[in-house]
Scaffold this active site. Structure first.
Site, mmCIF file in Angstrom:
data_model
loop_
_atom_site.group_PDB
_atom_site.id
_atom_site.type_symbol
_atom_site.label_atom_id
_atom_site.label_comp_id
_atom_site.label_asym_id
_atom_site.label_seq_id
_atom_site.Cartn_x
_atom_site.Cartn_y
_atom_site.Cartn_z
ATOM 1 N N HIS A 58 0.484 -1.244 0.155
ATOM 2 C CA HIS A 58 -0.284 0.249 0.429
ATOM 3 C C HIS A 58 1.083 1.684 -0.034
ATOM 4 O O HIS A 58 0.444 2.607 0.914
ATOM 5 C CB HIS A 58 -0.705 -0.182 1.083
ATOM 6 N N ASN A 131 -10.685 -2.855 3.159
ATOM 7 C CA ASN A 131 -10.044 -2.177 1.718
ATOM 8 C C ASN A 131 -11.393 -2.132 1.002
ATOM 9 O O ASN A 131 -12.387 -1.933 1.581
ATOM 10 C CB ASN A 131 -9.468 -3.768 1.019
ATOM 11 N N TYR A 341 0.664 -3.890 11.686
ATOM 12 C CA TYR A 341 1.146 -2.759 11.731
ATOM 13 C C TYR A 341 1.545 -1.322 12.799
ATOM 14 O O TYR A 341 2.751 -0.838 12.098
ATOM 15 C CB TYR A 341 -0.151 -2.495 11.503
#
Ligand code: NDP
Ligand code: HEM
Length: 493
Positions: A58, A131, A341
């Site tokens: 991304h 998404n 993350y």
């Protein structure tokens, strides 16, 4: 040269005024440059540090700030303060992205689009990092890095490899649901305002009575769906590689604020034992007929970033950012993302990334984490003597009223395959056979045939068997589109 007194004075980073920003300090008018010209050294050193690692996935993205407003009361499901009253408004940030391309990739490439939202709630930041698709390629996080390797460059050719992609997908047939969406019209939205967003995973809600509900989040574009064909996109990329940035930034700059309605699907906790599909399998949806969409609110994007790097590139979205009233689920992929993350952010942005203005909560923050590189905020516990916990010096303390109800779990600890209740072909079959029109199916076949160009034949043969299992017409459609492509190629030779 005299100074224009109406303008601020240029300084070094240490604040010393600069007499000339045009000429390096040299011995003689031809040089060489003096080592003592720290002003030049500082400028070059800063330039060398302008890039930070791009996101491992991304990397190319477009974002903006906005407001989320509650339109329907869902407090019976969740005590999250963001949903506290109808009409309540919460500031937010959205970042859309493609998955595979690097930072310089063209915007109009066929790919899944990221749909990451950060809600600055009055009880902490809630990030929903989703998404534009309701499902994903894999359902076990052990497969995620391998899957991503197939989307990135081949180590020897440094080119993307159709063989790697179809080889992986052919051996992981649960991915073909997502592949079908990716290769359908929705795999190439005209710009980020023309696509839906999904939390994709099953999360949970919990209310003040301690009841838990499983929940899926949906964001419906209010601009409608608009897509390009591969050929249209190729033409656009010939003119601009930045079409999404131009569109999103331009619309917001002109006051044409894009909006999305938020809906949830709610499943009572014990229903998870009864559904004919595993509700925690990220490769499956919950059919709308079983769990209808319930409206929650709407968000509008209405403010562009003042500085792309500071506010969009340095934005750190993480499924670990959750708030009271919202919880996880047994979804294995989600569990892994809770780790991945924040770990990526510490590497990409640094230890104190949550203190960067774009990531900082807009509510009081008190913790006992200490020191570390680039700690520019001092202590955040509110009392200098209370730098440990427990303490009797007035430092921040826990609040048991925020306790999440216990999560019911069962079973043995082992490396176990996902519980298979329906096969992996049923839901893509529903999409192919029932949802898509004849024209959409024809474009789907052509897109798949195009994506198979250059892939080794044995790999294509293996994956086609799975398309046949989804629906014989699906496999036949792809074969016909491949034959048509081959005929065109031969005619052109
Ligand atoms: P429904 O007939 O109730 O809804 C079909 C869904 O498919 C709608 O959400 C529609 O979105 C969406 N859709 C239409 N075209 C595409 C496309 N090219 N790619 C992805 N989604 C598309 O169906 P069910 O709930 O019974 O599910 C049937 C199939 O629809 C599923 O197996 C799944 O493949 C797909 N789907 C289901 C979703 C769900 O959450 N249940 C969500 C999205 C897709 P819209 O309303 O915006 O046109
Ligand atoms: C970005 C890991 C699955 C959506 C990222 C990043 C990592 C990552 C490391 C870069 C983060 C950063 O540097 O800021 C993983 C892992 C997964 C997984 C380990 C599975 C185990 C998913 C799924 C979705 C998703 C299932 C969507 C439902 C996103 C989005 C971004 C992202 C939208 C970009 C966020 C932004 O705009 O900054 N992922 N991911 N990922 N991922 Fe995942």
């Amino acid at each position: 040269m005299t100074q224009d007194r109406s303008r601020p004075r240029l300084t070094t980073t240490a604040g010393a005024p600069i007499a000339s920003n045009q000429h390096s300090e040299t011995a003689g008018d031809r040089g060489p440059v003096l080592m003592q010209d720290y002003q030049l050294l500082e400028k070059l050193a800063h330039q060398n540090r302008e890039r930070i690692p791009e996101r491992v996935v991304h990397a190319k993205g477009w974002g903006a700030f906005g407001t989320f407003t509650v339109t329907q009361d869902i407090t019976r499901y969740s005590c999250a303060s963001i949903f506290g009253q109808v009409g309540k408004a919460t500031p937010m940030l959205a970042r859309f992205s493609t998955v595979a391309g690097e930072m310089g990739a063209a915007d109009h490439e066929r790919d899944v689009r990221g749909f990451a939202l950060k809600f600055y709630t009055d009880e902490g930041n809630w990030d929903l990092v989703g998404n534009n698709t309701p499902v994903f390629f894999v359902r076990d996080p052990l497969k995620f890095p391998d899957f991503i390797h197939t989307q990135k460059r081949h180590p020897r050719t440094n080119l993307r490899s159709a063989t790697a992609m179809w080889d992986f997908w052919g051996q992981v047939p649960e991915s073909l649901h997502q592949v079908t969406i990716l290769m359908s019209d929705r795999g190439l939205p005209q710009d980020p305002t023309f696509m839906d967003g999904f939390g994709s995973h099953t999360y949970s809600f919990w209310n003040t009575d301690g009841e838990r509900f499983w929940v899926k989040f949906h964001f419906k574009t209010q601009q409608g769906h608009r897509h390009y064909t591969n050929a249209q996109a190729a033409e656009i990329i010939g003119h601009t590689r930045e079409g999404y940035q131009e569109a999103l930034f331009g619309k917001i700059d002109r006051g044409e604020f894009p909006r999305w309605k938020m809906f949830v699907q709610i499943m009572p906790e014990l229903d998870a034992e009864k559904t004919p599909y595993d509700p925690f399998d990220l490769t499956k949806v919950w059919p709308h007929g079983d769990y209808p969409l319930i409206e929650v609110g709407e968000f509008e994007l209405n403010r562009n970033a003042d500085n792309y790097f500071a506010q969009i590139e340095q934005a750190a979205f993480s499924p670990s950012n959750k708030v009271r009233g919202i919880g996880y689920s047994p979804d294995k992929m989600l569990q892994a993302r809770v780790f991945s993350y924040a770990d990526a952010h510490r590497y990409r942005l640094g230890t104190h990334y949550e203190h960067l203005p774009v990531n900082a909560p807009k509510c009081p923050v008190h913790h006992y984490h200490k020191d570390g590189q680039m700690n520019f905020y001092g202590q955040v516990t509110g009392s200098t003597d209370a730098y440990y916990e427990p303490n009797s010096r007035g430092g921040a303390v826990e609040d048991p009223s925020f306790t999440e109800p216990p999560l019911r779990l069962a079973g043995v600890a082992a490396r176990q395959p996902h519980r298979q209740l329906i096969d992996d072909y049923e839901q893509p079959r529903a999409l192919h056979d029932r949802v898509l029109s004849d024209e959409e199916r024809a474009r789907l076949y052509r897109n798949i045939a195009a994506a198979m160009e250059g892939a080794d034949e044995d790999v294509v043969d293996r994956v086609l068997v799975h398309f046949d299992r989804i629906s014989p017409a699906y496999g036949a459609g792809i074969r016909a589109a491949r034959a048509e492509k081959a005929a065109h190629r031969h005619a052109a030779e």
